[in-house]
Design an enzyme around this catalytic site. Sequence first.
Site, PDB file in Angstrom:
ATOM      1  N   HIS A 144       0.827  -1.221   0.000  1.00 16.31           N
ATOM      2  CA  HIS A 144       0.000   0.000   0.000  1.00 16.31           C
ATOM      3  C   HIS A 144       0.856   1.264   0.000  1.00 16.31           C
ATOM      4  CE1 HIS A 144      -3.972  -1.985   1.544  1.00 16.31           C
ATOM      5  NE2 HIS A 144      -3.355  -2.713   0.616  1.00 16.31           N
ATOM      6  N   GLU A 238     -12.943   2.115  -5.128  1.00 17.63           N
ATOM      7  CA  GLU A 238     -13.616   3.392  -5.322  1.00 17.63           C
ATOM      8  C   GLU A 238     -13.070   4.177  -6.509  1.00 17.63           C
ATOM      9  OE1 GLU A 238     -14.596   4.352  -0.602  1.00 17.63           O
ATOM     10  OE2 GLU A 238     -13.474   5.800  -1.821  1.00 17.63           O
ATOM     11  N   TYR A 248     -12.110  11.596   2.179  1.00 18.72           N
ATOM     12  CA  TYR A 248     -12.774  10.554   1.406  1.00 18.72           C
ATOM     13  C   TYR A 248     -13.112   9.303   2.228  1.00 18.72           C
ATOM     14  CZ  TYR A 248     -12.298  13.547  -2.546  1.00 18.72           C
ATOM     15  OH  TYR A 248     -12.439  14.626  -3.394  1.00 18.72           O
ATOM     16  N   TYR A 259     -10.411  -8.672   5.113  1.00 18.28           N
ATOM     17  CA  TYR A 259     -10.057  -9.958   4.528  1.00 18.28           C
ATOM     18  C   TYR A 259     -10.456 -11.119   5.434  1.00 18.28           C
ATOM     19  CZ  TYR A 259      -7.496  -7.096   1.217  1.00 18.28           C
ATOM     20  OH  TYR A 259      -7.170  -6.167   0.266  1.00 18.28           O
TER      21      TYR A 259
END
Length: 367
Positions: A144, A238, A248, A259
């Site tokens: 990430h 998204e 957001y 998960y």
Amino acid sequence: MSLLRIFYGLPLLLLLLLGSVQASDYRIETLASGLEHPWSLAFLPDGRILVTERAGRLRVIEEGRLREEPVSGVPDSFVRSQGGLFEVLPDPDFAANGLIYLSQAYGTAAANTTRLLRGRLDGMTLADVEVLFEARPTRSTPVHFGGRMAFLADGTLVLGLGDGFDDREDAQRLDSHTGSIVRLHPNGRVPADNPFVGRAGVLPEIYSYGHRNVQGLFPDAGNNVLWSHEHGPRGGDELNIIEPGVNYGWPVVSHGIDYSGARITPHTSLPGMRDPVRHWTPAIAPSGMTLYQGDLFPEWRGSLFISSLVQRQVRRLTLDGTEIEDEEILFEEIGERLRDIRSGPDGALYLLTDKPDGRVLRVTPGS
């Protein structure tokens, strides 16, 4: 092969009645192969194409052929799991200054982050390399990182970041770059009109926040908007329109689940947090994104194209301004994870396949 036009929320029976797209309408050819997890490509004014490999190399396609040797002088990346060399972005004035921008994972297993570099491409050498930005704080997870970049119409540069996976709550903090989009001048300085400049305890580079892992950025100059997409967990991917200073929502708001199967949050919408323009469950794992404005496919002009890793396809979103009218699935016959999609100066679409022996694909009309 017949590919169904997918309209958001419509039943399959209606889809069958609405028609299909034929693969015979386009032709897919391999422009280059043998690339180790290619991540990004960019077109230079002289006709060369730059391609990054997540393994840390910058490659050049010249006169339709991949040069064997990589560009020298590229600083080492932290290459592990999702980490490595990410985006390559030429300066808008590249023809005059030869500058390119690179995003990369940097550091060690115990302390790594996303870094922004600028250098001058001199033949097959990257010279005068500068570090313009390093996201804070560092993380001990190799996932990430974000890494997508784009130039806005005002000449500033935006860079999408991720939440490091284990520190998702930090995406709501303004004293951390975690889960944000940052905006900078091309020399790395902070623009004076960034939304949080001057606020005590807030990092001034932050342009928007509450993101999980930004994987697509594209400025639509015609509609004066910045499109962005990001990965959700299990579902909840998204597509957003980015505005300065806006939250957001991640991880307070999400359409995805963890998960483990546990709910991350009971909220899919809250006051003060911007809802996505579109979300996908099951996840498609969006990767690259482009707005097609070429002449080879007139029927695609003005459409937003999003490549997909998990679903191994491309989503074409037909737009009316910034409103999504319909959604179509393309290029499933490739059968590979697709990392990036670009609209080339020749009007063709270009795709990158995400594998150890990755390819650059070129899509042109079939007739």
